[in-house]
Design a protein around this motif. Sequence first.
Motif, PDB file in Angstrom:
ATOM      1  N   ARG A   1       0.852  -1.347  -0.051  1.00  0.00           N
ATOM      2  CA  ARG A   1      -0.017  -0.034  -0.131  1.00  0.00           C
ATOM      3  C   ARG A   1       0.707   1.238  -0.159  1.00  0.00           C
ATOM      4  N   ARG A   2       1.862   1.358   0.908  1.00  0.00           N
ATOM      5  CA  ARG A   2       2.779   2.351   0.934  1.00  0.00           C
ATOM      6  C   ARG A   2       3.408   2.771  -0.278  1.00  0.00           C
TER       7      ARG A   2
ATOM      8  N   ASP B   1     -15.050   0.432  -3.086  1.00  0.00           N
ATOM      9  CA  ASP B   1     -15.702   1.577  -2.169  1.00  0.00           C
ATOM     10  C   ASP B   1     -15.437   1.398  -0.781  1.00  0.00           C
ATOM     11  N   ASP B   2     -14.210   1.627  -0.368  1.00  0.00           N
ATOM     12  CA  ASP B   2     -13.817   1.423   1.216  1.00  0.00           C
ATOM     13  C   ASP B   2     -12.741   2.110   1.403  1.00  0.00           C
ATOM     14  N   ASP B   3     -12.281   2.300   2.649  1.00  0.00           N
ATOM     15  CA  ASP B   3     -11.296   3.199   2.931  1.00  0.00           C
ATOM     16  C   ASP B   3     -10.057   3.241   2.306  1.00  0.00           C
ATOM     17  N   ALA B   4      -9.604   2.003   2.038  1.00  0.00           N
ATOM     18  CA  ALA B   4      -8.375   1.620   1.238  1.00  0.00           C
ATOM     19  C   ALA B   4      -8.549   2.352  -0.442  1.00  0.00           C
ATOM     20  N   GLY B   5      -9.770   2.020  -1.153  1.00  0.00           N
ATOM     21  CA  GLY B   5     -10.208   2.453  -2.249  1.00  0.00           C
ATOM     22  C   GLY B   5     -10.290   3.855  -2.340  1.00  0.00           C
ATOM     23  N   HIS B   6     -10.805   4.536  -1.338  1.00  0.00           N
ATOM     24  CA  HIS B   6     -11.178   6.057  -1.154  1.00  0.00           C
ATOM     25  C   HIS B   6      -9.540   6.756  -1.227  1.00  0.00           C
TER      26      HIS B   6
ATOM     27  N   MET C   1      -8.105   6.488  -4.896  1.00  0.00           N
ATOM     28  CA  MET C   1      -8.677   7.345  -5.536  1.00  0.00           C
ATOM     29  C   MET C   1      -8.231   8.749  -5.207  1.00  0.00           C
ATOM     30  N   ALA C   2      -7.935   9.135  -3.892  1.00  0.00           N
ATOM     31  CA  ALA C   2      -7.643  10.357  -3.368  1.00  0.00           C
ATOM     32  C   ALA C   2      -6.160  10.637  -3.913  1.00  0.00           C
ATOM     33  N   ALA C   3      -5.447   9.702  -3.761  1.00  0.00           N
ATOM     34  CA  ALA C   3      -4.178   9.906  -4.347  1.00  0.00           C
ATOM     35  C   ALA C   3      -4.059  10.118  -5.946  1.00  0.00           C
ATOM     36  N   LEU C   4      -5.076   9.496  -6.767  1.00  0.00           N
ATOM     37  CA  LEU C   4      -5.003   9.620  -8.180  1.00  0.00           C
ATOM     38  C   LEU C   4      -5.403  10.981  -8.408  1.00  0.00           C
TER      39      LEU C   4
ATOM     40  N   ASP D   1      -9.551  -2.667   1.286  1.00  0.00           N
ATOM     41  CA  ASP D   1      -9.055  -2.586   2.624  1.00  0.00           C
ATOM     42  C   ASP D   1      -8.348  -3.805   3.073  1.00  0.00           C
ATOM     43  N   VAL D   2      -8.477  -5.153   2.813  1.00  0.00           N
ATOM     44  CA  VAL D   2      -7.791  -6.182   3.297  1.00  0.00           C
ATOM     45  C   VAL D   2      -6.779  -6.460   2.360  1.00  0.00           C
TER      46      VAL D   2
END
Length: 447
Positions: free
Chosen positions: A33-34, A56-61, A64-67, A152-153
């Motif tokens: 992830r990092r 559509d969860d915290d990791a996906g957000h 998307m925010a990074a993009l 997330d997982v």
Amino acid sequence: MALLYPRPSLEQLPRFPLSIESVQTLTCAADFRRTLLSLIGAARRRIYLTALYLQDDDAGHEVMAALQTAKQATPALDIRVLVDWHRAQRGLIGAAKQAGNAGWYRACSAGADGAIPVYGVPVQTRELFGVLHLKGFVLDDTVLYSGASLNDVYLHRHDRYRHDRYHLLHCPRLADAMVDLLRTQLLDSSAVHRLDEPQCPTTRQLRRDIRVLRKQLAACRYDDTHAVTPYHGLAVTPLIGIGRNNPLNRHLLDLLSSAREKVIICTPYFNFPKPVMREINRLILRGIDVEIIVGDKTANDFFIPPHESFKAIGALPYLYEVNLRRFAKVHRKALMRQQLKLHLWQDNGNSYHLKGIWVDDRYHLITGNNLNPRAFSLDLENALLIHDPKGEMAAQKQLELDTIHRHTRPILQHRELETVRQYPDRVRKLLTRLSRVRIDRLLYRIL
């Protein structure tokens, strides 16, 4: 009848040269992830993310925010996200009917942070009969390859993680070849549409285009114009395939048959297709050491703890264990003399999603291919075959295997695995009923 396939030997495959400094093996989901977020933030020319889904969860957000941040910082940055068409437009298995991740993609594009194009790729008219299972993220001239999707997982965003394999390859030629295939074979297809836009055709409207796309994909290959062969140093060959007897399947079988000393196989679901099982049996007969690392049934992503509400899909991990027990029983002599080694992975409720093959110290196959009948006949799959004739990857290979083995236990005989009689009542009754009508054989092929 034995599967017939041409054998341009693995030595004759075109490949892109690598230096050992250009290859890095990551060993955990948090590092994955990092690294992904760091590469997105550093990209200046292109970002192509290909995965089964962006959730559509915290990791996906976070992704998307990074993009969106990267796009705002560099407006000329070419960003494309490719996901499976069907998977994006439904909820999780067992959930109520909903718009799925596509609804979130549309909301993101309508928001103040700007649109990130998310393309849905339908490789079949129904998800049951084939999905986009290509892997690999291209960020400028670097390829971050993993069997993981984006949620997330898989990204270890909270307490739980799903363990996969993660490799960084800085190789402009490889990155170009992977992007070229996405652009020419998928993004240019009339079957592929943006899921983040408000108006989207239905699958029924695309049926003809989907059939055309699948036919074209059956013939597609990575561009090897700038590849070299022969080459006797560290190098990588990208492979792709869809449907039965495809090039990826053939080279995978050729890889197994080329073994001289030892083969290590990782798979999350012990459900090998017949051609792979046949090669494994031959390896054992030839006296080759074979090690198979598979997830314990409780580490399977379909496992449902006994105290939770049971769904039929929860029987799958038990079906795979039935397969494993049968295999261990057939090869009990090889197990006893330790020519065959079976390892079960388990780590406190986390799940196991590793795929890949190591052959001797010469080849490393990294892939999203589950090495099951579905992967061999239905889904669009790819892989990176690393040629390592001088053993330059030995240290990274050992580090990765040590990390995997940290959470495994050996199976020394088939009796160490539970029988159907020992399973929870709901599971036992369902498996008995399925076996009587032989539906379990169909399930093995499509799940």
